[in-house]
Design a protein around this motif. Structure first.
Motif, PDB file in Angstrom:
ATOM      1  N   PRO A  48       0.859  -0.812  -0.049  1.00  0.00           N
ATOM      2  CA  PRO A  48      -0.019   0.333   0.176  1.00  0.00           C
ATOM      3  C   PRO A  48       1.533   1.354  -0.068  1.00  0.00           C
ATOM      4  O   PRO A  48       1.602   1.468   0.518  1.00  0.00           O
ATOM      5  CB  PRO A  48      -0.931  -0.093   0.951  1.00  0.00           C
ATOM      6  CG  PRO A  48      -0.277  -0.632   2.067  1.00  0.00           C
ATOM      7  CD  PRO A  48       0.714  -2.102   1.477  1.00  0.00           C
ATOM      8  N   THR A  49       0.331   2.653  -0.712  1.00  0.00           N
ATOM      9  CA  THR A  49       1.255   3.621  -1.130  1.00  0.00           C
ATOM     10  C   THR A  49       0.844   4.221  -0.162  1.00  0.00           C
ATOM     11  O   THR A  49      -0.451   4.853  -0.270  1.00  0.00           O
ATOM     12  CB  THR A  49       0.566   3.866  -2.719  1.00  0.00           C
ATOM     13  OG1 THR A  49       0.050   4.522  -2.673  1.00  0.00           O
ATOM     14  CG2 THR A  49       1.849   2.880  -3.118  1.00  0.00           C
ATOM     15  N   SER A  50       1.758   5.233   0.123  1.00  0.00           N
ATOM     16  CA  SER A  50       1.437   6.730   0.392  1.00  0.00           C
ATOM     17  C   SER A  50       2.794   7.549   0.802  1.00  0.00           C
ATOM     18  O   SER A  50       3.510   7.148   0.350  1.00  0.00           O
ATOM     19  CB  SER A  50       1.257   6.415   2.215  1.00  0.00           C
ATOM     20  OG  SER A  50       2.474   6.440   3.173  1.00  0.00           O
ATOM     21  N   THR A  51       1.705   8.988   1.628  1.00  0.00           N
ATOM     22  CA  THR A  51       2.701  10.134   1.399  1.00  0.00           C
ATOM     23  C   THR A  51       3.842  10.371   2.371  1.00  0.00           C
ATOM     24  O   THR A  51       3.097   9.337   3.429  1.00  0.00           O
ATOM     25  CB  THR A  51       2.462  11.333   1.190  1.00  0.00           C
ATOM     26  OG1 THR A  51       1.698  11.711   1.588  1.00  0.00           O
ATOM     27  CG2 THR A  51       1.922  11.372  -0.452  1.00  0.00           C
ATOM     28  N   ALA A  52       5.086  10.840   2.447  1.00  0.00           N
ATOM     29  CA  ALA A  52       5.641  10.606   4.119  1.00  0.00           C
ATOM     30  C   ALA A  52       4.697  11.626   5.092  1.00  0.00           C
ATOM     31  O   ALA A  52       4.759  11.639   6.013  1.00  0.00           O
ATOM     32  CB  ALA A  52       7.025  10.855   4.018  1.00  0.00           C
ATOM     33  N   GLY A  53       4.610  12.530   3.613  1.00  0.00           N
ATOM     34  CA  GLY A  53       4.080  14.267   4.776  1.00  0.00           C
ATOM     35  C   GLY A  53       3.468  14.913   3.670  1.00  0.00           C
ATOM     36  O   GLY A  53       2.208  14.553   3.741  1.00  0.00           O
ATOM     37  N   SER A  54       3.953  16.041   4.240  1.00  0.00           N
ATOM     38  CA  SER A  54       3.433  17.106   3.338  1.00  0.00           C
ATOM     39  C   SER A  54       3.261  17.094   1.949  1.00  0.00           C
ATOM     40  O   SER A  54       3.888  16.606   0.909  1.00  0.00           O
ATOM     41  CB  SER A  54       4.284  18.017   3.958  1.00  0.00           C
ATOM     42  OG  SER A  54       5.834  18.489   3.249  1.00  0.00           O
ATOM     43  N   LEU A  55       2.243  17.386   0.908  1.00  0.00           N
ATOM     44  CA  LEU A  55       2.352  17.708  -0.309  1.00  0.00           C
ATOM     45  C   LEU A  55       1.796  19.206  -0.516  1.00  0.00           C
ATOM     46  O   LEU A  55       1.685  20.004   0.423  1.00  0.00           O
ATOM     47  CB  LEU A  55       0.900  17.671  -0.844  1.00  0.00           C
ATOM     48  CG  LEU A  55       0.634  15.909  -0.860  1.00  0.00           C
ATOM     49  CD1 LEU A  55      -0.797  15.216  -1.042  1.00  0.00           C
ATOM     50  CD2 LEU A  55       1.754  15.719  -1.715  1.00  0.00           C
TER      51      LEU A  55
ATOM     52  N   ASP B  65     -10.753  23.664   1.982  1.00  0.00           N
ATOM     53  CA  ASP B  65     -10.980  23.991   0.106  1.00  0.00           C
ATOM     54  C   ASP B  65      -9.562  22.617  -0.756  1.00  0.00           C
ATOM     55  O   ASP B  65      -9.496  22.198  -1.056  1.00  0.00           O
ATOM     56  CB  ASP B  65     -10.840  24.893  -0.806  1.00  0.00           C
ATOM     57  CG  ASP B  65     -12.205  25.202  -0.369  1.00  0.00           C
ATOM     58  OD1 ASP B  65     -13.034  24.199  -0.044  1.00  0.00           O
ATOM     59  OD2 ASP B  65     -12.354  26.645  -0.750  1.00  0.00           O
ATOM     60  N   ALA B  66      -7.692  23.808   0.355  1.00  0.00           N
ATOM     61  CA  ALA B  66      -6.757  22.789   0.012  1.00  0.00           C
ATOM     62  C   ALA B  66      -7.048  21.498   0.078  1.00  0.00           C
ATOM     63  O   ALA B  66      -6.267  20.452  -0.068  1.00  0.00           O
ATOM     64  CB  ALA B  66      -5.815  23.854   0.342  1.00  0.00           C
ATOM     65  N   LEU B  67      -7.347  21.174   1.577  1.00  0.00           N
ATOM     66  CA  LEU B  67      -7.561  19.582   2.094  1.00  0.00           C
ATOM     67  C   LEU B  67      -7.957  18.485   1.336  1.00  0.00           C
ATOM     68  O   LEU B  67      -7.561  17.528   0.765  1.00  0.00           O
ATOM     69  CB  LEU B  67      -7.664  19.831   3.476  1.00  0.00           C
ATOM     70  CG  LEU B  67      -7.777  18.233   4.603  1.00  0.00           C
ATOM     71  CD1 LEU B  67      -7.853  18.680   6.380  1.00  0.00           C
ATOM     72  CD2 LEU B  67      -9.258  17.012   4.524  1.00  0.00           C
TER      73      LEU B  67
ATOM     74  N   GLY C 226      -2.105  16.252   2.986  1.00  0.00           N
ATOM     75  CA  GLY C 226      -1.059  16.423   2.441  1.00  0.00           C
ATOM     76  C   GLY C 226      -0.166  17.985   3.672  1.00  0.00           C
ATOM     77  O   GLY C 226      -0.159  18.337   3.178  1.00  0.00           O
ATOM     78  N   GLU C 227      -0.802  17.766   4.736  1.00  0.00           N
ATOM     79  CA  GLU C 227      -0.707  19.014   5.921  1.00  0.00           C
ATOM     80  C   GLU C 227      -1.247  20.598   5.431  1.00  0.00           C
ATOM     81  O   GLU C 227       0.378  21.142   5.695  1.00  0.00           O
ATOM     82  CB  GLU C 227       1.159  18.887   6.108  1.00  0.00           C
ATOM     83  CG  GLU C 227       1.588  17.586   6.786  1.00  0.00           C
ATOM     84  CD  GLU C 227       2.891  16.909   6.982  1.00  0.00           C
ATOM     85  OE1 GLU C 227       3.429  17.972   7.301  1.00  0.00           O
ATOM     86  OE2 GLU C 227       3.253  16.131   7.718  1.00  0.00           O
TER      87      GLU C 227
ATOM     88  N   LYS D  61      -3.669   8.392   6.919  1.00  0.00           N
ATOM     89  CA  LYS D  61      -2.611   8.537   8.027  1.00  0.00           C
ATOM     90  C   LYS D  61      -2.530   9.655   8.579  1.00  0.00           C
ATOM     91  O   LYS D  61      -2.679  11.342   8.173  1.00  0.00           O
ATOM     92  CB  LYS D  61      -1.496   7.998   7.221  1.00  0.00           C
ATOM     93  CG  LYS D  61      -0.069   8.542   7.801  1.00  0.00           C
ATOM     94  CD  LYS D  61       1.030   7.471   6.913  1.00  0.00           C
ATOM     95  CE  LYS D  61       1.735   7.843   6.268  1.00  0.00           C
ATOM     96  NZ  LYS D  61       2.795   7.886   6.097  1.00  0.00           N
ATOM     97  N   TRP D  62      -2.296  10.101   8.978  1.00  0.00           N
ATOM     98  CA  TRP D  62      -2.038  11.780  10.259  1.00  0.00           C
ATOM     99  C   TRP D  62      -0.538  11.856  10.634  1.00  0.00           C
ATOM    100  O   TRP D  62       0.049  10.942  11.459  1.00  0.00           O
ATOM    101  CB  TRP D  62      -3.065  11.722  11.108  1.00  0.00           C
ATOM    102  CG  TRP D  62      -3.442  12.959  11.164  1.00  0.00           C
ATOM    103  CD1 TRP D  62      -2.978  13.630  12.017  1.00  0.00           C
ATOM    104  CD2 TRP D  62      -4.169  14.150  10.814  1.00  0.00           C
ATOM    105  NE1 TRP D  62      -2.923  15.551  12.137  1.00  0.00           N
ATOM    106  CE2 TRP D  62      -4.082  15.360  11.110  1.00  0.00           C
ATOM    107  CE3 TRP D  62      -5.385  13.793   9.335  1.00  0.00           C
ATOM    108  CZ2 TRP D  62      -4.635  16.478  10.764  1.00  0.00           C
ATOM    109  CZ3 TRP D  62      -6.263  14.804   9.159  1.00  0.00           C
ATOM    110  CH2 TRP D  62      -5.841  15.945   9.625  1.00  0.00           C
ATOM    111  N   ALA D  63       0.311  12.824  10.369  1.00  0.00           N
ATOM    112  CA  ALA D  63       1.240  12.989  10.886  1.00  0.00           C
ATOM    113  C   ALA D  63       1.206  14.397  12.608  1.00  0.00           C
ATOM    114  O   ALA D  63       0.467  15.206  11.960  1.00  0.00           O
ATOM    115  CB  ALA D  63       2.775  13.718   9.656  1.00  0.00           C
TER     116      ALA D  63
END
Length: 342
Positions: free
Chosen positions: A6-13, A42-44, A62-63, A128-130
């Protein structure tokens, strides 16, 4: 059946240009008051949509609602004076003007819980939440109250645990603690760093992750990396202790770095979030390059425990580049899934 790799990002976009300055870390907000609240939401939504379009499996906010991965959390706590600033050396790398701890730190109300509830309503996918880790939090402050890094870290661990429990109740599936400081303060990691992290996850039933990276592509970080030699073996210091900890997932930086991939063997048995996207440059990886990194990692982690990810957050990149990198991550993971099922 649970999806393999399963793919994910480490944190921010990256944030949209109407919310904050593009390709700028810690940019001030362009909106204010009610408009800012709505703009962040909206950004979220947009960040979630980008991840879904790219086929990312475990999605995040995406923080988008925070300026900085550490201080945005600290801003909501009592005991820290943001007007009273001191210059400190961050992670032994660069000087920064930081707020001061002037009294006992405490959390009067949830910080990210409403945002997490909002994200939960938008999707059925795992989320996922950082959160910043205790050691990285103390490294971003001047402490005039406790006068002990360890004492302050334990206080933050308790506060993070309160927040994490409420995030879990809001429907978060994986709570990730960002601990880039683990790649610097090895004695502290061993003496109390991992223990403080375990205090932060106490009593959680959801999955937990620790993200240890070499940082964004800012000059202070890239200069530091040049001093590390041809092999970056920092993980060797923290991995054995993390392998014995209660943390479920360990996240590390692999793409285009000098981390010997066999260090993953030190956390055999844990789930491993393998950074297969370099966030320090604009070049977009090919799916084959991503697949190659994952293939090498599979020598040291079982396929059912491999979580393809980005090396770190992508906030300083352009949205076009970040989008391309998300697509490459997804496509590269798909190549390996097919190989494993053949």
């Amino acid at each position: 059946m649970k999806k393999l790799l399963p793919t994910s990002t480490a944190g921010s976009l990256p944030k949209p240009s109407w919310l904050a300055e593009p390709e700028t870390l810690w940019s001030p907000w362009k909106l204010q008051d009610e408009e800012l609240v709505e703009g962040k939401r909206d950004a979220l939504r947009l960040a979630l949509h980008e991840q879904q379009l790219a086929g990312i499996d475990i999605v995040s906010d995406g923080e988008q609602t925070r300026q900085h991965f550490v201080t945005t959390f600290i801003e909501h706590l009592d005991g820290v004076d943001f007007e009273k600033r001191e210059t400190v050396r961050i992670r032994d790398r660069y000087d920064a003007s930081v707020p001061t701890v002037v009294a006992a730190v405490s959390r009067q109300k949830p910080v990210f819980v409403e945002d997490a509830k909002f994200l939960r309503k938008q999707t059925k996918q795992p989320i996922k939440w950082a959160l910043p880790g205790p050691m990285t939090m103390i490294d971003t402050l001047f402490d005039a109250h406790y006068k002990s890094r360890e004492k302050l870290a334990w206080e933050f661990a308790r506060i993070l645990n309160e927040e994490a429990k409420e995030l879990e109740a809001a429907g978060v599936d994986i709570i990730q603690f960002d601990e880039p400081a683990f790649n610097v303060f090895f004695d502290e990691v061993n003496d109390w760093g991992v223990a403080a992290l375990e205090r932060a996850i106490e009593g959680l039933a959801c999955e937990t992750a620790v993200h240890i990276c070499y940082g964004y592509g800012i000059k202070a970080n890239t200069d530091w990396k040049k001093t590390l030699g041809s092999e970056w073996r920092q993980y060797e210091e923290s991995f054995p202790k993390l392998a014995r900890s209660n943390i479920d997932i360990i996240s590390l930086e692999c793409q285009n770095s000098h981390v010997p991939i066999d260090l993953i063997e030190l956390v055999r048995g844990k789930k491993v979030m393998v950074g297969a996207i370099d966030v320090t440059r604009d070049t977009i990886e090919t799916p084959e390059e991503v697949a190659d990194t994952l293939r090498r990692a599979l020598q040291f982690v079982d396929a059912d425990k491999l979580y393809p990810s980005t090396n770190c957050g992508m906030a300083p990149l352009s949205r076009r580049v970040a989008r391309g990198k998300l697509n490459a991550l997804s496509a590269g993971a798909e190549l390996i899934r097919r190989e494993l099922l053949e």
